[in-house]
Write a protein that holds these residues in place. Structure first.
Motif, PDB file in Angstrom:
ATOM      1  N   GLU A   1       2.388   1.648  -3.599  1.00 23.01           N
ATOM      2  CA  GLU A   1       1.419   2.033  -4.635  1.00 23.01           C
ATOM      3  C   GLU A   1       0.885   3.437  -4.413  1.00 23.01           C
ATOM      4  O   GLU A   1       0.763   4.222  -5.369  1.00 23.01           O
ATOM      5  N   SER A   2       0.594   3.785  -3.172  1.00 25.61           N
ATOM      6  CA  SER A   2      -0.027   5.083  -2.905  1.00 25.61           C
ATOM      7  C   SER A   2       0.965   6.237  -2.986  1.00 25.61           C
ATOM      8  O   SER A   2       0.555   7.399  -2.910  1.00 25.61           O
TER       9      SER A   2
ATOM     10  N   TRP B   1       0.830  -1.205   0.000  1.00 29.43           N
ATOM     11  CA  TRP B   1       0.000   0.000   0.000  1.00 29.43           C
ATOM     12  C   TRP B   1       0.862   1.251   0.000  1.00 29.43           C
ATOM     13  O   TRP B   1       0.587   2.213  -0.727  1.00 29.43           O
TER      14      TRP B   1
ATOM     15  N   CYS C   1      -9.015  -2.087   6.214  1.00 25.88           N
ATOM     16  CA  CYS C   1      -8.458  -2.570   4.945  1.00 25.88           C
ATOM     17  C   CYS C   1      -7.972  -4.013   5.085  1.00 25.88           C
ATOM     18  O   CYS C   1      -8.174  -4.842   4.187  1.00 25.88           O
TER      19      CYS C   1
ATOM     20  N   VAL D   1      -4.687  -3.732  -4.699  1.00 28.59           N
ATOM     21  CA  VAL D   1      -3.716  -4.115  -3.676  1.00 28.59           C
ATOM     22  C   VAL D   1      -4.289  -5.219  -2.790  1.00 28.59           C
ATOM     23  O   VAL D   1      -3.592  -6.179  -2.432  1.00 28.59           O
ATOM     24  N   SER D   2      -5.558  -5.121  -2.436  1.00 25.54           N
ATOM     25  CA  SER D   2      -6.190  -6.140  -1.594  1.00 25.54           C
ATOM     26  C   SER D   2      -6.242  -7.481  -2.308  1.00 25.54           C
ATOM     27  O   SER D   2      -6.122  -8.539  -1.664  1.00 25.54           O
TER      28      SER D   2
ATOM     29  N   LEU E   1      -7.340   0.301  -3.834  1.00 24.58           N
ATOM     30  CA  LEU E   1      -7.540  -0.579  -2.683  1.00 24.58           C
ATOM     31  C   LEU E   1      -7.956  -1.971  -3.147  1.00 24.58           C
ATOM     32  O   LEU E   1      -7.513  -2.984  -2.584  1.00 24.58           O
TER      33      LEU E   1
ATOM     34  N   PHE F   1      -7.777   5.599  -2.274  1.00 30.13           N
ATOM     35  CA  PHE F   1      -8.398   4.300  -2.053  1.00 30.13           C
ATOM     36  C   PHE F   1      -9.326   3.855  -3.173  1.00 30.13           C
ATOM     37  O   PHE F   1      -9.480   2.657  -3.400  1.00 30.13           O
TER      38      PHE F   1
END
Length: 390
Positions: A5-6, A2, A374, A86-87, A83, A79
């Protein structure tokens, strides 16, 4: 993952993200995704417009696909979209760590231009993939700088001649999209979607007469800005009366001079409602008031639908299966559009998981979800994939 990526494309001034389809920041996020897939030994398939699915498990046959998108609205949050991607990677990691062997392939998808922030068409990648939007119409789209979709694809190393219905969907036996909830409707860490409200984007073009701001008497003006202003107020009132949503969030003014009465104002209405009849009634009421005001102002009005999506009711059987897997997770509708809605309309059994948004803010740098929630979303997605891919 996370944190990595963010960090891509985050504005140092606002903290927001602007990742239009096939833009440098969106491509950087896509390359990050491909690197993550390569590190896990996943085989990646793509289509002509740039949609991606990375596969784990059996090499052929229909499978269970999860994932979301990596693009964003203009100055959006971290997000919305990422999200889910990534999840999905984290859920596959979790299942592998448990020693789970899927009976059918599990795919992780990253679908392009879901927000439509660059080319004005929401869920552009999934619409083209599903054949809802033809290649001919898609390739006619231009961004605000006048760059055509074909040119954007070519610049990203994609062949515009390959744009069209996607073979990726042939292997999509089931699709489950995890997404941050974009309102305040979810009070538990994770919920399940029941439906997506019908929604549309409509272009309102107000025509008038350009004139001098200092010498033209107020009573002699044909000012389209006044007609637009009244229409924006009417949209707000009618949406509140109907329990619906109406937003004018984008505006173009010509000649756009401080000392000139405009000759034309173009405004884009985003309208949403719980059912199609309410949406149609809302648009009719706004258009009626705008037309009446245009007659008084001596201006003109043209309303053009740019995209209209019907209500999506996710299959009850699949929805209830997810609820049972998640020990009675709450079920709620959403007013936000998603690729899941396009795939559902295409006949693919589809479901959605939502992760709680404590503030309800979305499409903003202030969009947020607690890390514990998350992680609960990852656990929920892993449990769902395990159940569906046995």
């Amino acid at each position: 993952m996370w944190a990595d990526e963010s960090a891509i494309g985050r504005s140092p001034d606002t903290g927001g993200y602007t990742r239009g389809g096939w833009s440098p920041t969106e491509r950087e996020a896509t390359h990050w995704f491909l690197d993550q897939c390569a590190a896990r030994g996943l085989s990646v398939e793509s289509d002509g417009i740039g949609n991606l699915i990375a596969w784990w498990g059996a090499s052929d046959g229909p499978g269970v696909v999860t994932g979301s998108h990596l693009d964003s609205v203009i100055d959006g949050g971290a997000f919305d979209g990422p999200l889910g991607v990534v999840s999905a990677l984290a859920a596959v990691d979790q299942l592998r760590a448990e020693g789970f062997e899927p009976g059918v392939p599990i795919g992780i998808g990253a679908f392009v231009e879901e927000e439509g922030s660059r080319f004005g068409m929401p869920c552009l990648g999934s619409r083209v993939a599903a054949g809802v939007l033809s290649a001919e119409k898609a390739l006619q789209l231009k961004d605000r700088a006048g760059v055509g979709l074909g040119e954007a694809l070519d610049n990203a190393g994609l062949d515009p001649l390959r744009v069209g219905p996607s073979p990726l969907l042939e292997r999509m036996g089931t699709f489950v999209e995890l997404h941050v909830e974009q309102g305040r409707g979810l009070t538990a860490p994770v919920g399940v979607a029941s439906s997506i409200w019908p929604h549309g984007r409509f272009r309102f073009t107000f025509g008038g007469e350009a004139n001098h701001a200092g010498t033209t008497l107020m009573e002699d003006r044909h000012d389209p800005m006044l007609t637009y202003a009244m229409t924006a107020l009417a949209a707000n009132k009618q949406a509140r009366l109907a329990g619906a949503r109406a937003t004018f969030g984008r505006l173009s003014v010509e000649p756009n001079g401080t000392n000139a009465v405009p000759s034309q104002v173009t405004a884009w209405l985003d309208a949403r409602a719980a059912d199609t009849a309410t949406l149609e009634s809302l648009l009719a009421a706004i258009t009626k008031q705008a037309t009446e005001r245009a007659e008084r102002d001596g201006t003109t009005l043209e309303v053009t639908p740019e995209s209209v999506s019907p209500i999506v009711d996710f299959p009850a059987g699949l929805r209830d299966r997810l609820v049972n897997v998640l020990d009675g997770a709450p079920v709620l509708p959403t007013g936000a559009g998603h690729d899941a809605g396009v795939f559902s309309d295409a006949g693919i059994p589809t479901a959605m998981l939502f992760v709680r948004n404590p503030t309800g803010i979305s499409h903003s740098p202030a969009e947020y979800a607690e890390m514990d929630d998350c992680l609960a979303g990852v656990d929920a997605l892993a449990a769902v994939l395990k159940d569906l891919a046995q």
